[in-house]
Each structure stands twice: as C-alpha cells, then as structure tokens.
Design an enzyme around this catalytic site. Structure first.
Site, PDB file in Angstrom:
ATOM      1  N   ARG A 133       0.754  -1.171  -0.259  1.00  0.00           N
ATOM      2  CA  ARG A 133      -0.105   0.094  -0.001  1.00  0.00           C
ATOM      3  C   ARG A 133       1.020   1.265   0.131  1.00  0.00           C
ATOM      4  O   ARG A 133       0.574   2.326  -0.784  1.00  0.00           O
ATOM      5  CB  ARG A 133      -0.791   0.019   1.223  1.00  0.00           C
ATOM      6  CG  ARG A 133      -1.810   1.253   1.210  1.00  0.00           C
ATOM      7  CD  ARG A 133      -2.410   1.154   2.704  1.00  0.00           C
ATOM      8  NE  ARG A 133      -2.914   0.022   3.128  1.00  0.00           N
ATOM      9  CZ  ARG A 133      -4.178  -0.703   3.217  1.00  0.00           C
ATOM     10  NH1 ARG A 133      -4.989  -0.166   2.672  1.00  0.00           N
ATOM     11  NH2 ARG A 133      -4.281  -1.741   3.771  1.00  0.00           N
TER      12      ARG A 133
ATOM     13  N   CYS B  39     -26.113  -4.245  -7.902  1.00  0.00           N
ATOM     14  CA  CYS B  39     -27.490  -4.563  -7.041  1.00  0.00           C
ATOM     15  C   CYS B  39     -27.142  -4.794  -5.880  1.00  0.00           C
ATOM     16  O   CYS B  39     -27.279  -6.051  -5.462  1.00  0.00           O
ATOM     17  CB  CYS B  39     -28.075  -5.402  -7.781  1.00  0.00           C
ATOM     18  SG  CYS B  39     -28.361  -4.910  -9.590  1.00  0.00           S
TER      19      CYS B  39
ATOM     20  N   TYR C 191      -4.916  -1.987  -3.723  1.00  0.00           N
ATOM     21  CA  TYR C 191      -6.048  -2.925  -3.443  1.00  0.00           C
ATOM     22  C   TYR C 191      -7.228  -2.210  -3.989  1.00  0.00           C
ATOM     23  O   TYR C 191      -8.584  -2.262  -3.506  1.00  0.00           O
ATOM     24  CB  TYR C 191      -6.250  -3.083  -1.948  1.00  0.00           C
ATOM     25  CG  TYR C 191      -4.925  -3.850  -1.123  1.00  0.00           C
ATOM     26  CD1 TYR C 191      -4.676  -4.994  -1.512  1.00  0.00           C
ATOM     27  CD2 TYR C 191      -4.319  -2.882  -0.279  1.00  0.00           C
ATOM     28  CE1 TYR C 191      -3.334  -5.427  -0.945  1.00  0.00           C
ATOM     29  CE2 TYR C 191      -3.120  -3.259   0.221  1.00  0.00           C
ATOM     30  CZ  TYR C 191      -2.575  -4.548  -0.065  1.00  0.00           C
ATOM     31  OH  TYR C 191      -1.674  -5.086   0.429  1.00  0.00           O
TER      32      TYR C 191
HETATM   33  N1  LLP Z   1       3.213  -9.105   3.485  1.00  0.00           N
HETATM   34  C1  LLP Z   1       2.020  -9.862   3.851  1.00  0.00           C
HETATM   35  C2  LLP Z   1       2.319 -11.190   4.489  1.00  0.00           C
HETATM   36  C3  LLP Z   1       0.790  -9.530   3.551  1.00  0.00           C
HETATM   37  O1  LLP Z   1      -0.051 -10.433   3.980  1.00  0.00           O
HETATM   38  C4  LLP Z   1       0.425  -8.255   3.204  1.00  0.00           C
HETATM   39  C5  LLP Z   1      -0.858  -7.622   2.851  1.00  0.00           C
HETATM   40  C6  LLP Z   1       1.876  -7.277   2.906  1.00  0.00           C
HETATM   41  C7  LLP Z   1       2.988  -7.833   3.073  1.00  0.00           C
HETATM   42  C8  LLP Z   1       1.410  -6.118   2.265  1.00  0.00           C
HETATM   43  O2  LLP Z   1       1.145  -5.132   2.992  1.00  0.00           O
HETATM   44  P1  LLP Z   1       0.755  -3.406   3.019  1.00  0.00           P
HETATM   45  O3  LLP Z   1       2.382  -3.163   2.901  1.00  0.00           O
HETATM   46  O4  LLP Z   1       0.069  -3.320   1.876  1.00  0.00           O
HETATM   47  O5  LLP Z   1       0.089  -3.177   4.038  1.00  0.00           O
HETATM   48  N2  LLP Z   1      -7.096  -5.442   0.905  1.00  0.00           N
HETATM   49  C9  LLP Z   1      -6.723  -4.751   2.474  1.00  0.00           C
HETATM   50  C10 LLP Z   1      -5.439  -4.822   2.367  1.00  0.00           C
HETATM   51  C11 LLP Z   1      -5.150  -6.553   2.404  1.00  0.00           C
HETATM   52  C12 LLP Z   1      -3.571  -6.522   2.970  1.00  0.00           C
HETATM   53  C13 LLP Z   1      -3.288  -8.041   2.631  1.00  0.00           C
HETATM   54  N3  LLP Z   1      -1.806  -8.409   3.048  1.00  0.00           N
HETATM   55  C14 LLP Z   1      -7.106  -3.351   1.903  1.00  0.00           C
HETATM   56  O6  LLP Z   1      -7.604  -2.881   0.842  1.00  0.00           O
HETATM   57  O7  LLP Z   1      -7.028  -2.544   3.065  1.00  0.00           O
END
Ligand code: LLP
Length: 420
Positions: A283, A349, A378
């Site tokens: 993110r 819907c 995402y």
């Molecule tokens: N590493 C692992 C093991 C993870 O499960 C994730 C994210 C990341 C790294 C990356 O995390 P980030 O830096 O993006 O926080 N769909 C959700 C977020 C799901 C995150 C899943 N795992 C949203 O839209 O907020």
C-alpha cells in the site's frame, strides 16, 4: 515543484496532465496512476534504509500491473509474492529471482515446487504441514531452499479487523512455542535451510507502537532461537505501513504515506540484531499514486438522501464496501458553489455498493466527473466482473504524457471464457 495532484486553472492535474481533458477522449471509469508518486515512495523507503542491510520488496498483491511492477523493480526493489501467478508476474516483469520472497498460508505443492525450482530468495512457511511438504519437495528437487517461518507474535496492529493478521485468532503464522520446535526440525532437515523469521501483523498501520512491539518480540524470539542453537540471519518484517486516506481537497500538500515517520525508527530499532532486514511493502508504495476516475450518471433525491450514482461500482473498488474504507473525492473541475451532504453510490445491485455515505461535497450534477483518491493499492487488484461489468482501463502519467497500461476488458473478452 507542484504536488502530484493539484488544481491548475480550476482543473485537477496529476503531474502535468489535466484529468478533465483526459476524460474528453477516454471512456470512464478508469484507473490512473502517477509514476512520480510511486518513484517518490520508493525513494522514501530507500532513504529510510540507507546504510542498513535491507532488502525492500514490493507486495504485488496491492497492484500487479506490469508497468507499475517495472517502475518499482527499476528502483531496485525485490518482490513479495503470494501465489504462483504473482511469482510468474514478478519474474516476467524482470525482478531478480534472488530478491523474491514467497508468503501465504496455503501454498500448493505446485507453487512450492515452482519457487524452489526458480531458486527464489526465500520461502516464508506458515504451518507444520507446509514445512514438511517443503522439505519433501526440496529433497525431490535436490535443492536446499532458504526458508523463514512466519511467526504469529500476537500483536494488535490497531487497524481494521479484516486486515489484522498478527493475533492468535488470525489464520496466519505459527505460534512462537510451536515455531521453536519447527525450527529444530528444519535445522536438522538435510534439504531445508532455516535462515529467517517472518512477521506481518497487519496492514494500514498508522502508529509506531505496533512496530515497537514487533521489535521487542523479534529480539526476544531471536534470542530464544539462539539459546536453542538456531542461528537466524534475516528478519522479514512484512508490510503494513499505512497511508493518509484523509488528504482533503483543501490540503493536497499533506504527506501521503507514513513511510517517513514510521519506517526509519522501525529499521533502526532492529539494528542491534545484526540481521538482514526484508520489507514487503504494498500500500505505501502505490496507494497514494492512483485515482479511480468516475462519472456521475444520475443525481437522485429521496426524502432522506441525495444520491450521486456513478459509473464505477464496488466491483471496481471494493474497499468502502468491504472495510468501510474512506476515500476522498475530488471533482475534476474545481468547485466554487454550494456544498451538500450526499451518498455516492455505484450501479451494482447491492446496498453495500457505495463509495461515500453522508459525505459533504461540493454540489455535483449528472455528467460531472470525480476522482476517488488513494486508490492505487487494492483497487483494480481486488476488482471483479460482478454484474458482468468488464474490468476498466488503467493509465500511467509520467510528467505530461499518459500511457495506457491496461486495456479495458470488453464483454466479449468475458464471454470468451465460457462454453456457449
Ligand atoms: N506481506 C504480507 C504477508 C501481507 O499479507 C501483506 C498484505 C503485505 C505484506 C503488504 O501489506 P501492505 O504494505 O500493503 O500493508 N485489501 C486490504 C489490504 C490487505 C492486505 C493483505 N496483506 C485493503 O484494501 O486494505
């Protein structure tokens, strides 16, 4: 230099491109990303890591568009993958195999085999059964992979419960006590090389304290392993650094990620452990760089509400429906009239198909176009064809040029997947 997003002559610009002008020749809805923003976020990570032994990896799950992958790869990042598909994309985008880490609670035998055959940097193993299977596959392939065990530190990430991963109630990782005996198993295994500890406590974390707790956990746990004669040389810290989803129209200059505030302290805090540090950031690299551009099709008033109905829907950006997530809304032409309270909703819907509820926005009419902000992570990656809505195009802005980096799907593209 102007911020990436700004109003110029009453039009919203991304870098040096007027988004209103862009919509004149291109159908809405679409995603658009700023190259400069992605590069700046990568640079912020590099700054935090300067002089330290850190491998920054990009978590493909946030956005796997190949053009975006190449920008990040060219910044020197490795890749964090969670499926054979992501591993395939990472390799095809040119990521160095020695910089690819593979996580996930449910890797199939085929995926494990693929990763070992390629010879990636390391596999992050999440259960006893997966560890044993990895050992068997490694033996068959006569290849000894570097592995880390993903340990569940039982730390509250203070984020939405759907994206919290480091508590005992979550499906992720191995309990610390069990992990010690699994490390002992792995150390003795002729075809496994346990070199690391992996943790990832959650996503969209905006405070330092969960990370300070993780530092304390890792110090303790690494010592425990050392007491059991298990030497660990690398710590994979996962991702989780949050971004600012509340950057309002009037304050587009505020910083967008928490990389600068959280990451340097996190990395410094682990220096005494003399280990290689791995990051898996998703993110915070791409989230702030993307907008979902959508047209208001209708305005509809009921006794209790004013609805703005857009041509994008939850199938394009599911974050509000799924996590009640907040995305700022910027009209493409700078508003100067009255403000009002509205619900911004899509055509799907489901009542959960909304982008904003009770949001105070400048008065907008049918035909006007808005941007949903901070949609680079995402967004498209979590999109679907629900209601048979084809996937939308993606564009990349680089200074004053715009390139199409993903064509919109057509309904025929979808139809062709089926037998008729
Ligand atoms: N590493 C692992 C093991 C993870 O499960 C994730 C994210 C990341 C790294 C990356 O995390 P980030 O830096 O993006 O926080 N769909 C959700 C977020 C799901 C995150 C899943 N795992 C949203 O839209 O907020």
């Amino acid at each position: 230099m102007q911020p990436v997003l700004h109003y110029r002559n009453h039009e919203l610009y991304m870098e040096n491109v007027s988004l209103q002008a862009l919509t004149e020749g291109n159908a809405t809805p679409f995603y658009i990303y700023s190259r400069r923003d992605i590069v700046d976020n990568c640079k912020a990570v590099m700054n935090a890591a300067r002089g330290l032994n850190v491998l920054p990896c990009y978590a493909l799950k946030a956005n796997y568009n190949p053009a975006i992958l190449k920008i990040i790869k060219d910044m020197g990042f490795g890749a964090d993958v969670v499926s054979g598909g992501e591993l395939y994309f990472a390799l095809k985008a040119g990521f160095d195999k020695d910089k690819i880490v593979f996580a996930g609670v449910g890797k199939t035998a085929e995926e494990i085999e693929y990763a070992i055959q390629i010879g990636i940097h390391s596999l992050n193993v999440e259960s006893e059964e997966e560890l044993k299977l990895t050992g068997e596959i490694a033996e068959q392939l006569q290849s000894k992979p570097d592995i880390a065990l993903r340990v569940n530190p039982n730390i509250d990430a203070k984020t939405h419960k759907y994206i919290s991963t480091g508590l005992y109630e979550n499906k992720f990782g191995i309990m610390p006590d069990q992990a010690v005996s699994l490390y002992q198993f792995a150390v003795k295994h002729p075809w496994l090389n346990p070199v690391g500890i992996h943790v990832h406590i959650g996503s969209q974390i905006k405070e330092l304290s969960p990370f300070t707790d993780t530092i304390a956990f890792l110090k303790n746990f690494k010592q425990k392993l050392a007491d059991n004669e298990i030497p660990i040389t690398q710590l994979d810290l996962g991702g989780g650094i949050g971004i600012n989803y509340d950057k309002s129209l009037h304050n587009l200059q505020q910083p967008s990620t928490y990389i600068d505030t959280i990451l340097p302290q996190y990395l410094q805090g682990l220096q005494t452990l003399n280990s290689k540090l791995i990051l898996e950031l998703g993110r915070s690299i791409v989230g702030s760089a993307g907008l979902l551009i959508t047209k208001i099709i209708y305005r509809k008033k009921t006794p209790s509400r004013t609805f703005l109905i857009t041509d994008a829907a939850m199938n394009n950006l599911i974050r509000p429906s799924l996590y009640n997530a907040h995305h700022e809304i910027y009209p493409l032409t700078e508003p100067n009239g009255e403000w009002e309270t509205v619900d911004v909703v899509g055509p799907v819907c489901e009542s959960s198909d909304y982008f904003a509820k009770n949001r105070n926005l400048p008065q907008l009419e049918g035909g006007q176009i808005i941007a949903l902000a901070a949609a680079g992570a995402y967004g498209q990656a979590l999109s679907s064809n629900y209601n048979l809505r084809p996937r939308i195009a993606e564009y990349l802005v680089n200074n004053d040029t715009v390139n199409t980096i993903a064509e919109a799907q057509s309904i025929e593209d979808i139809a062709n997947q089926y037998k008729w």
